[in-house]
Write a protein that holds these residues in place. Structure first.
Motif, PDB file in Angstrom:
ATOM      1  N   THR A  13       0.837  -1.200   0.000  1.00 27.08           N
ATOM      2  CA  THR A  13       0.000   0.000   0.000  1.00 27.08           C
ATOM      3  C   THR A  13       0.873   1.251   0.000  1.00 27.08           C
ATOM      4  O   THR A  13       1.847   1.333   0.740  1.00 27.08           O
ATOM      5  N   GLY A  14       0.517   2.180  -0.875  1.00 28.10           N
ATOM      6  CA  GLY A  14       1.282   3.406  -1.007  1.00 28.10           C
ATOM      7  C   GLY A  14       2.367   3.341  -2.061  1.00 28.10           C
ATOM      8  O   GLY A  14       2.964   4.365  -2.402  1.00 28.10           O
ATOM      9  N   GLY A  15       2.614   2.167  -2.582  1.00 28.20           N
ATOM     10  CA  GLY A  15       3.655   1.991  -3.572  1.00 28.20           C
ATOM     11  C   GLY A  15       3.201   2.372  -4.980  1.00 28.20           C
ATOM     12  O   GLY A  15       2.074   2.847  -5.187  1.00 28.20           O
ATOM     13  N   SER A  16       4.085   2.154  -5.941  1.00 26.08           N
ATOM     14  CA  SER A  16       3.826   2.519  -7.334  1.00 26.08           C
ATOM     15  C   SER A  16       4.154   1.368  -8.273  1.00 26.08           C
ATOM     16  O   SER A  16       5.003   0.532  -7.968  1.00 26.08           O
ATOM     17  N   LEU A  17       3.467   1.360  -9.386  1.00 22.72           N
ATOM     18  CA  LEU A  17       3.759   0.454 -10.481  1.00 22.72           C
ATOM     19  C   LEU A  17       3.531   1.200 -11.787  1.00 22.72           C
ATOM     20  O   LEU A  17       2.707   2.126 -11.850  1.00 22.72           O
ATOM     21  N   GLU A  61     -13.297   8.097 -11.266  1.00 25.56           N
ATOM     22  CA  GLU A  61     -13.154   8.829 -10.010  1.00 25.56           C
ATOM     23  C   GLU A  61     -12.230   8.105  -9.034  1.00 25.56           C
ATOM     24  O   GLU A  61     -11.529   8.742  -8.262  1.00 25.56           O
ATOM     25  N   SER A  62     -12.214   6.807  -9.096  1.00 25.95           N
ATOM     26  CA  SER A  62     -11.447   6.031  -8.125  1.00 25.95           C
ATOM     27  C   SER A  62      -9.935   6.124  -8.343  1.00 25.95           C
ATOM     28  O   SER A  62      -9.166   5.849  -7.418  1.00 25.95           O
ATOM     29  N   VAL A  63      -9.501   6.518  -9.542  1.00 27.29           N
ATOM     30  CA  VAL A  63      -8.056   6.572  -9.810  1.00 27.29           C
ATOM     31  C   VAL A  63      -7.565   7.979 -10.116  1.00 27.29           C
ATOM     32  O   VAL A  63      -6.344   8.208 -10.152  1.00 27.29           O
ATOM     33  N   ARG A  64      -8.479   8.911 -10.340  1.00 23.58           N
ATOM     34  CA  ARG A  64      -8.065  10.266 -10.710  1.00 23.58           C
ATOM     35  C   ARG A  64      -7.181  10.858  -9.622  1.00 23.58           C
ATOM     36  O   ARG A  64      -7.471  10.773  -8.436  1.00 23.58           O
ATOM     37  N   GLY A  65      -6.075  11.455 -10.057  1.00 19.67           N
ATOM     38  CA  GLY A  65      -5.134  12.051  -9.124  1.00 19.67           C
ATOM     39  C   GLY A  65      -4.036  11.108  -8.678  1.00 19.67           C
ATOM     40  O   GLY A  65      -3.038  11.546  -8.111  1.00 19.67           O
ATOM     41  N   ARG A  66      -4.226   9.814  -8.910  1.00 24.05           N
ATOM     42  CA  ARG A  66      -3.208   8.828  -8.519  1.00 24.05           C
ATOM     43  C   ARG A  66      -2.598   8.128  -9.728  1.00 24.05           C
ATOM     44  O   ARG A  66      -1.434   7.748  -9.706  1.00 24.05           O
ATOM     45  N   PHE A  67      -3.389   7.935 -10.776  1.00 22.72           N
ATOM     46  CA  PHE A  67      -2.936   7.244 -11.981  1.00 22.72           C
ATOM     47  C   PHE A  67      -2.753   8.250 -13.114  1.00 22.72           C
ATOM     48  O   PHE A  67      -3.494   9.239 -13.210  1.00 22.72           O
ATOM     49  N   THR A  68      -1.801   7.958 -13.987  1.00 20.54           N
ATOM     50  CA  THR A  68      -1.574   8.786 -15.167  1.00 20.54           C
ATOM     51  C   THR A  68      -1.410   7.890 -16.379  1.00 20.54           C
ATOM     52  O   THR A  68      -0.547   7.013 -16.395  1.00 20.54           O
TER      53      THR A  68
END
Length: 116
Positions: A13-17, A61-68
């Motif tokens: 949790t909090g990580g990136s891929l 809405e669930s990924v906006r701001g975190r995913f690009t």
């Protein structure tokens, strides 16, 4: 067009891929592209999309701001940078290509698992 997704894995949790979806075919830049995901026991849902030029992007809405989402038409590849991952992001991620002329194509999925 054929699509090959990669980049999934296990992360805390909090990580990136960063997911990638490589396409074959000569008309990649005529396709809008998207990422969808499917959690265990749930229906496949939209996550992000990008138009043929990369000039317009769309997010749930669930990924906006975190995913690009991004694309490189020269390399015929799209990407999904996923940051601040949560356990709810766990699932199989699929890429999709859509063209009014040629229809829609799905790639095989890549598994993303976010541990709590």
């Amino acid at each position: 067009v054929q699509l090959q997704a990669s980049g999934g894995g296990l992360v805390q949790t909090g990580g990136s891929l960063r997911l990638a979806c490589a396409a074959s075919g000569r008309t990649f830049n005529s396709y809008a592209m998207g990422w969808f995901r499917q959690a265990p026991g749930q229906e496949r849902e939209f996550a992000a999309a990008i138009d043929w030029s990369g000039g317009s992007t769309y997010y749930s809405e669930s990924v906006r701001g975190r995913f690009t989402i991004s694309r490189d038409n020269a390399d015929k590849t799209i990407y999904l940078q996923m940051n601040s991952l949560k356990p709810d992001d766990t699932g199989v991620y699929y890429c999709k290509a859509v063209s009014l002329q040629s229809g829609a194509y799905w790639g095989q999925g890549t598994q993303v698992t976010v541990s709590s």
